[in-house]
Design an enzyme around this catalytic site. Sequence first.
Site, PDB file in Angstrom:
ATOM      1  N   HIS A 111       0.874  -1.181   0.000  1.00 38.07           N
ATOM      2  CA  HIS A 111       0.000   0.000   0.000  1.00 38.07           C
ATOM      3  C   HIS A 111       0.907   1.226   0.000  1.00 38.07           C
ATOM      4  O   HIS A 111       1.524   1.551   1.008  1.00 38.07           O
ATOM      5  CB  HIS A 111      -0.899  -0.022   1.237  1.00 38.07           C
TER       6      HIS A 111
ATOM      7  N   GLU B 290       1.380   4.112   2.557  1.00 43.25           N
ATOM      8  CA  GLU B 290       1.892   3.756   3.884  1.00 43.25           C
ATOM      9  C   GLU B 290       3.416   3.892   3.865  1.00 43.25           C
ATOM     10  O   GLU B 290       4.161   2.930   3.969  1.00 43.25           O
ATOM     11  CB  GLU B 290       1.410   2.349   4.249  1.00 43.25           C
TER      12      GLU B 290
ATOM     13  N   HIS C  75       3.269  -2.412   7.004  1.00 45.73           N
ATOM     14  CA  HIS C  75       2.146  -1.535   6.635  1.00 45.73           C
ATOM     15  C   HIS C  75       1.982  -0.387   7.615  1.00 45.73           C
ATOM     16  O   HIS C  75       2.667  -0.310   8.629  1.00 45.73           O
ATOM     17  CB  HIS C  75       0.836  -2.342   6.637  1.00 45.73           C
TER      18      HIS C  75
ATOM     19  N   GLU D 243       1.798  -3.391  11.532  1.00 46.42           N
ATOM     20  CA  GLU D 243       1.065  -2.137  11.316  1.00 46.42           C
ATOM     21  C   GLU D 243       1.614  -1.052  12.232  1.00 46.42           C
ATOM     22  O   GLU D 243       1.714  -1.238  13.439  1.00 46.42           O
ATOM     23  CB  GLU D 243      -0.433  -2.332  11.606  1.00 46.42           C
TER      24      GLU D 243
END
Length: 379
Positions: free
Chosen positions: A169, A172, A262, A338
């Site tokens: 992504h 990010e 991420h 994350e």
Amino acid sequence: MSNIIIDSRFDSGSIDVMTVHQASAMLRLKHDKDSEFKQWFHFRVANCGGRELVLKIVGLNDSAYPAGWPDYNACVSEDRDFWGRATSSFDKDEEGGTLTIRYTPTGDLVWFAYFAPFSTDRHHDLIAECASAEGVSHRKLGETFDGQSIDCLGLGEGETQVWLYGRQHPGESMAEWWMEGALQVLCDPSDTLGRALRQKCRFNIVPNCNPDGSTRGHLRTNAKGVNLNREWAEPSAERSPEVLAIRNAMDETGVHFAMDVHGDEAIDAVFLAGYEGIPSWSDEHGERFYRYQRILERRSPDFQTAKGYPKSGPGQANLTISTNQVAERYAATAMTLEMPFKDNADYPDELQGWSPDRCKMLARECLGALLEWLESDEG
Ligand code: ZN
């Protein structure tokens, strides 16, 4: 007084300017190309003239992650090196959801972004510096629709196949700051942690899985509007050549340990997601992930397990997601890391929020945890 001038015609730039009046502007997010996702922004403001800027980004209630805006402060830089935070407030009832950013720059020119950008040039600098280091190999795994390279760095003499990859992504960008931190540890011949890991492991590192989306200023998709982290079950040259190239390379090496890096828009914490619910799940396989998670939690105050994603029920894992596919396909200990766009609420930093430096420090802790995980498995 004259109007400020807003533009975004540069690497990862993205904003839609609706109106400008003196030092105030009304702005909108752009969608990722051929996609419903919109969340990333990156633009500069010229002709500031010492005035307080009042920038309103409107229409955010139908952005990809509306929960990302409350308690979020926009990233701001006057030298494009140090990224601080500009005081921002969100009102869901104003103009379909409005983030109001207020900032008084010292000079005439200032940049704003959703998170500290990691530019295409910086990516190439990182790849070049690492590829020229002793014992580091470089492979071009494949090519994107825009003709960019999927770069993979290889290092280490050990037998444990470790894959570290990030920025599926592209918005990010914290993922590539993390990669820079990890590569600093692993490529520095005087760093004992890196040396110990290189003896035990063979590292395969893809710092940016989605260079097209990164250059184009996308949040979540490649040049064809495809979310790469939903392509891992059946990647194709027509939709997801990035994933196809990486998964083919993984098929060649096999995978023992994998971390997919991420950022999360809404949750103000650092956390991991594992592979509960994969068809071949066993408690023994799952315990390898939980053991790593416990080690990282003990080592790093920035890491926690109270906040995170719900776990999939038995047999319910989505195998189009990288971590699930890699855990299932290679019986690997796989995980999604994350980091927050906002900040770690347990240790907030008013000046910078979650920042490039903290991404890099977390990368070092993750590698330290990997060494401890490997050593405690032997003991
Ligand atoms: Zn992501």
